[in-house]
Design an enzyme around this catalytic site. Structure first.
Site, PDB file in Angstrom:
ATOM      1  CE  LYS A   8      43.006  13.825 -30.214  1.00 21.36           C
ATOM      2  NZ  LYS A   8      41.818  13.531 -29.436  1.00 21.36           N
ATOM      3  CG  ASP A 138      45.537  12.446 -27.322  1.00 24.54           C
ATOM      4  OD1 ASP A 138      45.128  11.270 -27.360  1.00 24.54           O
ATOM      5  OD2 ASP A 138      44.821  13.424 -27.040  1.00 24.54           O
TER       6      ASP A 138
END
Ligand code: C5P
Length: 293
Positions: A8, A138
């Site tokens: 990401k 995350d």
């Protein structure tokens, strides 16, 4: 089964303040990439075993196995659901380790989802996200997948485009090879740097991702951790400037660094920029954003 753990980047990362628990309150649009690790998950007699291989990533940066987030994800599921079987994990690592691209978190998110399927646990998404939050800030966003609006310390997540849609954008990511410590960069963040008005950054990001408007998105990119990272590690700032010079439309630090990404107007441009960076010895990849799961 073999599953993909997508890396990401953060299109936006606003630090809203320091929390009493020592973490920071965030608002971030997390964007997965069409690039990542592969994880093979095979049922075993007992325990969790891990094997990591890579052609492109220096594995010496991996911490001890007991700290590995994929291993911790498997152990968490096994203890929480009283699983008597074990699992063998084999990770083909491509995401730079400790580079702000969520590599370890993506692996953990993929293992949570894979074991939910392997053992027919039917864990609802909301519970999977709660488990993910125990592993790291995350992980919840990456369990959800696709473009995600992440808030709180990372545990509050929702799909950026709940109605679907969203257009992939060409992107190039590079890593200068320095190690940025996440706690150090957060500590160096200074609330005074954030007094400027943000406008409706999330609303705008949503609009540009839905339309695939690379030019507008490039102007909207924002990461409040970028300045502290640039100040501490000038090589990151130099890499960002080089990427801008090579024709990236907008360049930004990903997460707490040290990876930097740039949006481009075509996949050919991304490949060209990535090849230029690689020829100067910098790790780089040309890929696309993945706004949809
Ligand atoms: O949750 P995670 O283990 O990924 O966080 C790593 C470190 O990053 C924390 O120990 C903290 O120093 C910092 N952090 C923070 N605020 C957040 C997320 C992470 O200060 N929302």
């Amino acid at each position: 089964m073999t599953i993909r753990a997508k890396a990401k980047i953060n299109f936006t990362l606003e630090v809203l303040g320091k929390r009493p628990d020592g973490y920071h309150a965030l608002r971030s649009v997390v964007m997965p990439l069409d690039f990542g690790d592969d994880i093979s998950v095979v049922e075993a007699e007992s325990g969790v075993s891990l094997s990591v291989k890579s052609d492109s990533v220096t594995l010496t940066k991996l911490g001890p196995e007991s700290n590995n987030l994929a291993v911790r994800a498997a152990k968490l599921i096994m203890s929480r659901f009283d699983i008597s079987k074990g699992v063998a994990l084999t990770i083909t690592k491509r995401i730079p380790i400790g580079g702000g691209m969520g590599g370890g978190s993506a692996d953990a998110a993929a293992v949570l989802r894979a074991l939910n399927n392997l053992w027919n646990l039917s864990i609802p998404e909301t519970e999977l996200i709660e488990l993910a939050a125990e592993l790291g800030s995350d992980v919840p966003a990456l369990v959800l997948g696709g473009a995600v609006l992440m808030e709180g310390r990372g545990e509050r997540v929702c799909r950026l485009l709940p109605e679907g849609g969203g257009v992939a954008m060409p992107i190039v990511v590079a890593n200068p090879g320095v190690h940025c410590s996440t706690p150090e960069i957060f500590k160096a963040w200074n609330a005074k740097q954030n007094l400027t008005s943000h406008g409706d950054i999330v609303h705008n990001t949503k609009t540009f991702v839905r339309a695939g408007d690379v030019g507008a998105m490039a102007k909207e990119l924002r990461n409040d951790l970028q300045q502290p990272a640039f100040e501490r590690y000038p090589e990151i700032a130099r890499l960002a400037a080089e990427m801008r010079g090579l024709g990236c439309l907008g360049v930004l630090l990903s997460g707490s660094g040290a990876s930097v990404f740039g949006l481009t107007d075509s996949s050919e441009k991304s490949v060209w920029i990535s090849e230029k960076l690689k020829s100067s010895g910098v790790w780089s990849v040309a890929t696309f954003t993945c706004p949809m799961v």
